[in-house]
Design a protein around this motif. Structure first.
Motif, mmCIF file in Angstrom:
data_model
loop_
_atom_site.group_PDB
_atom_site.id
_atom_site.type_symbol
_atom_site.label_atom_id
_atom_site.label_comp_id
_atom_site.label_asym_id
_atom_site.label_seq_id
_atom_site.Cartn_x
_atom_site.Cartn_y
_atom_site.Cartn_z
ATOM 1 N N LEU A 1 0.823 -1.215 0.000
ATOM 2 C CA LEU A 1 0.000 0.000 0.000
ATOM 3 C C LEU A 1 0.856 1.264 0.000
ATOM 4 N N ASP A 2 1.973 1.206 0.710
ATOM 5 C CA ASP A 2 2.828 2.399 0.768
ATOM 6 C C ASP A 2 3.640 2.596 -0.508
ATOM 7 N N ARG A 3 3.687 1.585 -1.375
ATOM 8 C CA ARG A 3 4.439 1.709 -2.627
ATOM 9 C C ARG A 3 3.550 2.164 -3.783
ATOM 10 N N ILE A 4 2.226 2.032 -3.610
ATOM 11 C CA ILE A 4 1.325 2.492 -4.675
ATOM 12 C C ILE A 4 1.487 4.007 -4.825
ATOM 13 N N PRO A 5 1.704 4.504 -6.051
ATOM 14 C CA PRO A 5 1.934 5.951 -6.229
ATOM 15 C C PRO A 5 0.826 6.791 -5.609
ATOM 16 N N ASN A 6 1.204 7.663 -4.682
ATOM 17 C CA ASN A 6 0.197 8.492 -4.002
ATOM 18 C C ASN A 6 0.852 9.745 -3.424
ATOM 19 N N GLU A 7 1.804 10.303 -4.192
ATOM 20 C CA GLU A 7 2.544 11.464 -3.684
ATOM 21 C C GLU A 7 1.630 12.647 -3.384
ATOM 22 N N ASP A 8 0.572 12.775 -4.161
ATOM 23 C CA ASP A 8 -0.315 13.934 -3.955
ATOM 24 C C ASP A 8 -1.499 13.616 -3.053
ATOM 25 N N GLY A 9 -1.543 12.376 -2.523
ATOM 26 C CA GLY A 9 -2.614 12.018 -1.602
ATOM 27 C C GLY A 9 -3.980 11.901 -2.241
ATOM 28 N N ARG A 10 -4.047 11.784 -3.585
ATOM 29 C CA ARG A 10 -5.347 11.732 -4.257
ATOM 30 C C ARG A 10 -5.702 10.333 -4.776
ATOM 31 N N THR A 11 -4.803 9.378 -4.656
ATOM 32 C CA THR A 11 -5.035 8.052 -5.244
ATOM 33 C C THR A 11 -6.292 7.399 -4.660
ATOM 34 N N LYS A 12 -7.092 6.810 -5.558
ATOM 35 C CA LYS A 12 -8.340 6.157 -5.144
ATOM 36 C C LYS A 12 -8.251 4.651 -5.402
#
Length: 940
Positions: free
Chosen positions: A370-381
């Protein structure tokens, strides 16, 4: 250095403008003034008619530099290995033919290496540094490896005459001829860089060594483009590009430079992006397009440093110094605000999926990554939908660790049971997501339902993400059997190997292609992870990734109880989850005037004639583009530019631009000398798969064979003294000497091989790999690597300057197998450790921690890491094999005993493509067939 005034032609004078630090060039008759940038900077040509000070010669055609260790591994120096059978006889130049044809020299340095090697033959029977490691085998003839001996006869006079016809004063590529009948393929040839790109002087406006595309991003089948289509047709070599726009970066590699000021200069007519091959004119205020020659204004802010708010250095701009560059796109490049990354997981929870351990492994892998899924901007759904013959949605309200399962059993009319909390922000719903992933396997532990509503599950996932787009990841263990897209088992052993077999490689239901195109329009990409032990119709299901720029992964007979299966899937799935993806992308390839992009191969949907729609571009996926010459090319070089407009997975709209400049030539000799055999093989692999689907598998194989015949026939008639007559030799240019063995490897690949024993699922998966793997991974897939481990050089398996040192590769023939040996064969997808039946107990103990060969078991395994140098070196080589290429693949390791299970032995031996196998010829038979065809084709 002469002053500018001394370099100017009569009628011109140079005057230094101290205030502006530049030269003014003055035509003495008219006093017309020209602007020139300061002399310390690389100067672009000013005008077609105005003089300019020539900058120093430029380092176009970048050569790859090898470290000492790599050079030794490549040339074999320092090892002292020489094989009388392979080196002395196999690669020595033949005597001059009666036709007067001569064979030409290779590189002097290589001849020198070969001479050094012959002076350093090792003590026989020693396989390791004697002071620290045992002598496993005392058989004569070990410790001997092939040496590369390029031909060393004088250059062919005819070829030499052709080669003098270079353009623009640039020294042309030298053509060297080799005789395939007396030059066995040397696998080290494939590690060499492609032929040098020799552009005319001052082609680029800067002196940057990065001004031309690195072949790992974009490479051409020809590094000198014929000026006419008739010349290209005469050579018979296809003109095309192999593009890997988003390749992963290995440690130490430079990232693609990013232009952040949103100043994007493009041609008004053809929309080409400014690049190192344009010309600045009109005192530097305008630039001339290198594609269509249109004159364009330089943007006002092009010479302004917005970061420091001061005048900038034009010649330092990344787009004028780098062939691969990324622009941050302004708002006019957006139809809508950049979308967030969206992942919808469709997990098969039928009885088969649960019992195989797929569900438990998949959910645990998602949880751990989960922490490796791209989510730098905190918007990943994220959304999770489980399915068997019904659909199971999960509502995950933010701020709680609870989740609710909602069941939809009506799969004929799919609907979303709740408008909210099904597709959730990953950060906000993290607690409930983690709790759910930990419970899914338990929920369905006792599920005895057999059947799969994959089609309805896909429709549900599509409804969830249609407004946004993103990636659907499907994990399936059974043949879809319920609702839309249901399939029947059409595997029929009676039609395998017949002309009807190609029908099994096409989609059985129109649902998959039409649904995929619908997904492409909505910016939805699909990845398939397939696990069935029985027929799963990979051909139909692979349609989904094919048209939505996704990827197919296949794990036949997956069983998580075998740790090797669980580790392979978890590694590859985890890498896919961590992969930075490019969303809502479109790709277009532009070419110089006179060239036309003709056809496309790869995973995408062609939206218009030349616009490729890619909802989500995975890293390390490759595309092949064919190019036609429409008009005579009059320019000294042409430019091919690939542009990919995309949204990064952290919400920024960008344009990646890859520019490749190639010289033009009217010399057939130079066309052959510039041919890139790896790019040609990649393009032909794509064409072969496409032909097998539109025609028959047999037609596909015939087309591959005929293409090699055509190239060799053209070379013989145009480049050798034999001309149209029969010849006792089979001549080809030195840089194409591996093409026949690569094509033999393609003909023997599971994707198109002639056989009545290949299950349709395995063949369809192989075809998916042939059309999506980048060249770096595709080459071992069609031409595997073969190493001897029991007698490898002392430094092999140890850490050198560039990581683990690999043993020298062997020719792909079982003649190299020894009964007391340990060998490694790998094709990028599987690794085989071949153990000879007479292997001594000490070797078995050191590698497998077992007392002798008899107790060793063949099959899928994990090597123990033991406390001895040989075990550590073998493990290091296996690990390097798994990591050295780009891509997510984690090959299985199989132990193959010489007298072990016949299917496993035959599978491993099928990688040794130079041997005869079933109805397929050996390499010697193959080139004899080619020779007969080449001689016969001239006698009609």
């Amino acid at each position: 250095m002469a002053s500018p005034a001394q370099q100017l032609p009569p009628g011109w004078d140079a005057q230094w403008d101290a205030a502006n630090q530049r030269y003014l060039f003055i035509e003495t008759a008219t006093r017309r003034t020209q602007w020139e940038p300061p002399v310390q900077e690389a100067s672009p040509p000013i005008d077609a008619h105005a003089p300019s000070i020539s900058p120093p010669p430029m380092a176009h055609g970048k050569r790859r530099q090898y470290a000492a260790g790599q050079t030794q591994a490549y040339y074999g120096t320092g090892d002292g290995f020489v094989d009388p059978g392979y080196g002395a006889q196999g690669l020595q130049p033949p005597a001059q033919a009666s036709t007067g044809q001569l064979f030409t020299p290779g590189l002097a340095a290589e001849n020198q290496f070969a001479a050094q090697q012959q002076q350093h033959q090792p003590p026989q029977g020693q396989y390791f540094a004697p002071q620290q490691e045992p002598q496993y085998i005392n058989a004569p003839g070990f410790g001997q490896e092939p040496v590369y001996h390029p031909p060393n006869a004088p250059v062919n006079a005819l070829a030499d005459q052709f080669s003098q016809m270079g353009m623009a004063g640039q020294k042309p590529l030298q053509l060297y001829t080799t005789n395939l009948l007396t030059s066995p393929p040397d696998p080290r040839e494939l590690a060499r860089p492609p032929p040098e790109i020799r552009l005319p002087p001052n082609s680029s406006v800067t002196n940057s060594p990065f001004a031309n595309a690195d072949p790992s991003y974009q490479r051409s089948t020809l590094n000198a483009v014929p000026t006419t289509s008739s010349l290209l047709n005469k050579a018979k070599i296809p003109l095309g590009l192999v593009i890997t726009p988003y390749r992963t970066l290995k440690e130490g590699e430079q990232p693609v430079p990013v232009v952040t000021d949103t100043v994007i200069a493009r041609c008004r007519r053809c929309r080409t992006y400014i690049n190192p091959y344009v010309q600045f004119i009109d005192g530097g205020n305008r630039w001339r397009c290198c594609m269509c020659n249109m004159s364009n204004e330089v943007p006002q802010l092009f010479d302004w440093d917005q970061l420091r708010n001061q005048p900038g250095d034009r010649w330092g701009r990344d787009e004028l110094n780098h062939s691969v560059v990324e622009f941050v796109a302004p708002t006019e490049y957006m139809v809508r605000p950049p979308q967030p990354a969206v992942y919808v997981f469709l997990i098969d929870v039928s009885h088969t999926a649960v019992q195989s351990g797929m569900v438990a492994t998949a959910t645990r892998t998602i949880l751990e990554n989960l922490d490796r899924i791209p989510n730098e901007d905190g918007r990943t759904k994220v959304a999770i939908v489980a399915y068997d013959v019904a659909l199971y949605f999960f509502s995950m309200p933010p701020g709680t660790s609870e989740s609710t399962m909602l069941v939809v059993s009506d799969v004929d009319d799919v609907f979303l049971p709740k408008p909210t909390d099904l597709l959730v922000n990953m950060a906000e719903a993290r607690a409930s997501l983690e709790a759910l992933l930990g419970r899914i396997n338990e929920m369905f532990q006792d599920n005895h339902t057999v059947g799969s509503a994959m089609g309805p599950a896909l429709q549900a996932g599509f409804k969830l993400m249609t407004p946004i787009g993103g990636k659907i990841i499907v994990l399936s263990s059974t043949l879809p059997s319920v609702g839309a897209g249901s399939l029947k088992n059409r595997e029929d052993p009676k039609i395998l190997g017949t002309s009807k077999e190609s029908g099994l490689l096409q989609a059985a239901s129109p649902f998959y292609k039409s649904f995929a195109i619908e997904c492409s329009r909505a910016q939805v990409s699909i990845d398939m992870f397939l696990f069935s032990a029985a027929y799963q119709d990979v051909a139909s299901l692979a349609c989904l990734p094919h048209y939505t720029s996704g990827q197919t992964y296949f794990y036949p007979a997956f069983n998580a109880a075998r740790s090797e299966d669980a580790i392979k899937f978890a590694h590859e799935f985890g890498e896919v989850l961590a992969m930075p993806i490019m969303l809502e992308a479109i790709m277009r390839v532009r070419a110089s005037k006179g060239l036309r992009v003709a056809s496309f191969h790869g995973n995408f949907f062609v939206r218009s004639t030349d616009l490729l729609a890619m909802p989500a571009v995975p890293t390390d996926q490759s595309y092949a583009i064919e190019i036609q010459i429409e008009d005579t090319l009059t320019a000294p070089f042409v430019v091919l530019q690939t542009a990919v407009l995309h949204t990064t997975c952290y919400g920024e709209r960008r344009i990646r631009v890859i520019t490749l400049a190639l010289p033009t030539t009217s010399s057939l000799s130079e066309v052959f000398a510039s041919a890139d055999q790896v790019a040609i093989a990649t393009l032909l692999a794509n064409k072969a798969v496409e032909r097998s689907l539109t025609h028959k598998l047999e037609d596909s194989r015939d087309a591959v064979f005929q293409k090699v015949v055509d190239i060799l026939t053209s070379y013989k008639s145009s480049m050798t003294a034999a001309g149209a007559g029969a010849s006792a030799q089979l001549a080809v240019s030195e840089n194409l000497k591996m093409l026949p063995v690569l094509m033999l490897g393609l003909l023997k690949n599971v994707g198109i091989r002639q056989s009545a024993q290949i299950p349709p699922d395995l063949r369809a998966y192989a075809q998916a790999l042939l059309t999506s793997l980048p060249s770096q991974t595709l080459m071992p897939y069609i031409h595997p690597n073969f190493y001897s481990l029991h007698n490898m050089p002392p430094d092999a398996g140890t850490v050198g300057e560039n990581g683990i040192i690999m043993p020298p590769p062997l020719p792909l023939t079982s003649e190299r197998l020894e009964r007391h040996g340990l060998f490694l064969i790998e094709d990028g997808q599987n690794i085989f450790l071949w153990v000879g039946r007479d292997a001594v107990p000490q070797l078995i103990m050191d590698v497998f921690n077992l007392p002798n060969y008899e107790v060793l078991r063949g099959g899928k395994t994990t090597l123990p890491v033991l406390d001895n140098p040989f075990s550590q070196r073998v493990n290091a080589i296996v690990q390097k094999t798994r990591e050295m290429r780009r891509g997510v693949y984690y090959p299985h390791l199989y132990v193959v005993k010489e007298d072990g299970e016949p299917p496993l032995r035959l599978w491993a031996l099928s990688c040794l493509i130079q041997d005869r196998a079933d109805v397929l010829p050996s390499y010697q038979q193959f080139i004899t067939q080619l020779k007969d065809k080449v001689n016969g084709s001239n006698n009609y």
